[in-house]
Scaffold this motif. Structure first.
Motif, mmCIF file in Angstrom:
data_model
loop_
_atom_site.group_PDB
_atom_site.id
_atom_site.type_symbol
_atom_site.label_atom_id
_atom_site.label_comp_id
_atom_site.label_asym_id
_atom_site.label_seq_id
_atom_site.Cartn_x
_atom_site.Cartn_y
_atom_site.Cartn_z
ATOM 1 N N UNK A 42 0.830 -1.192 0.000
ATOM 2 C CA UNK A 42 0.000 0.000 0.000
ATOM 3 C C UNK A 42 0.868 1.247 0.000
ATOM 4 N N UNK A 43 0.519 2.221 -0.806
ATOM 5 C CA UNK A 43 1.257 3.490 -0.869
ATOM 6 C C UNK A 43 0.403 4.571 -0.214
ATOM 7 N N UNK A 44 0.998 5.268 0.739
ATOM 8 C CA UNK A 44 0.310 6.374 1.403
ATOM 9 C C UNK A 44 0.993 7.679 1.040
ATOM 10 N N UNK A 47 -5.916 13.709 -2.212
ATOM 11 C CA UNK A 47 -6.234 12.464 -2.919
ATOM 12 C C UNK A 47 -5.430 12.362 -4.215
ATOM 13 N N UNK A 48 -5.174 11.114 -4.603
ATOM 14 C CA UNK A 48 -4.380 10.809 -5.792
ATOM 15 C C UNK A 48 -5.197 9.950 -6.741
ATOM 16 N N UNK A 49 -4.797 9.932 -8.026
ATOM 17 C CA UNK A 49 -5.359 9.005 -8.995
ATOM 18 C C UNK A 49 -4.712 7.644 -8.732
ATOM 19 N N UNK A 50 -5.517 6.620 -8.455
ATOM 20 C CA UNK A 50 -4.978 5.298 -8.116
ATOM 21 C C UNK A 50 -5.123 4.280 -9.246
ATOM 22 N N UNK A 75 -1.130 10.886 -9.841
ATOM 23 C CA UNK A 75 -1.278 12.317 -10.101
ATOM 24 C C UNK A 75 -2.290 12.871 -9.092
ATOM 25 N N UNK A 76 -1.978 14.003 -8.463
ATOM 26 C CA UNK A 76 -2.922 14.575 -7.487
ATOM 27 C C UNK A 76 -4.261 14.913 -8.144
ATOM 28 N N UNK A 77 -5.360 14.565 -7.449
ATOM 29 C CA UNK A 77 -6.692 14.884 -7.958
ATOM 30 C C UNK A 77 -7.411 15.895 -7.072
ATOM 31 N N UNK A 78 -6.873 16.153 -5.870
ATOM 32 C CA UNK A 78 -7.514 17.104 -4.968
ATOM 33 C C UNK A 78 -6.467 17.662 -4.007
#
Length: 72
Positions: A2-4, A43-46, A54-57
């Motif tokens: 898992x990536x945090x 939040x990121x695109x997973x 890529x950051x989404x928020x």
């Protein structure tokens, strides 16, 4: 597996001042949100692909809220 992402940090401040005017209580308030004006990623695109992670928020910028309450 898992990536945090990094933790988001936000500082909010609320100031209130009661005043009496001719038997009426006036409560003024000032709320400041994200005082440090940080733009941490929330939040990121997973989905795997060219936009992966890529950051989404991000945190919204500094904003203020003024308020007045009258009790009579």
């Amino acid at each position: 597996g898992t990536i945090y992402g990094a933790r988001a940090q936000e500082l909010d401040v609320s100031l209130k001042k009661p005043i009496r005017v001719k038997g009426i209580r006036v409560m003024g308030s000032l709320d400041a949100y994200n005082v440090l004006n940080r733009s941490d990623i929330t939040s990121y695109n997973t989905i795997y692909g060219p936009a992966w992670l890529r950051p989404t928020n991000i945190l919204s910028g500094l904003w203020l809220k003024l308020g007045v309450q009258l009790d009579f």
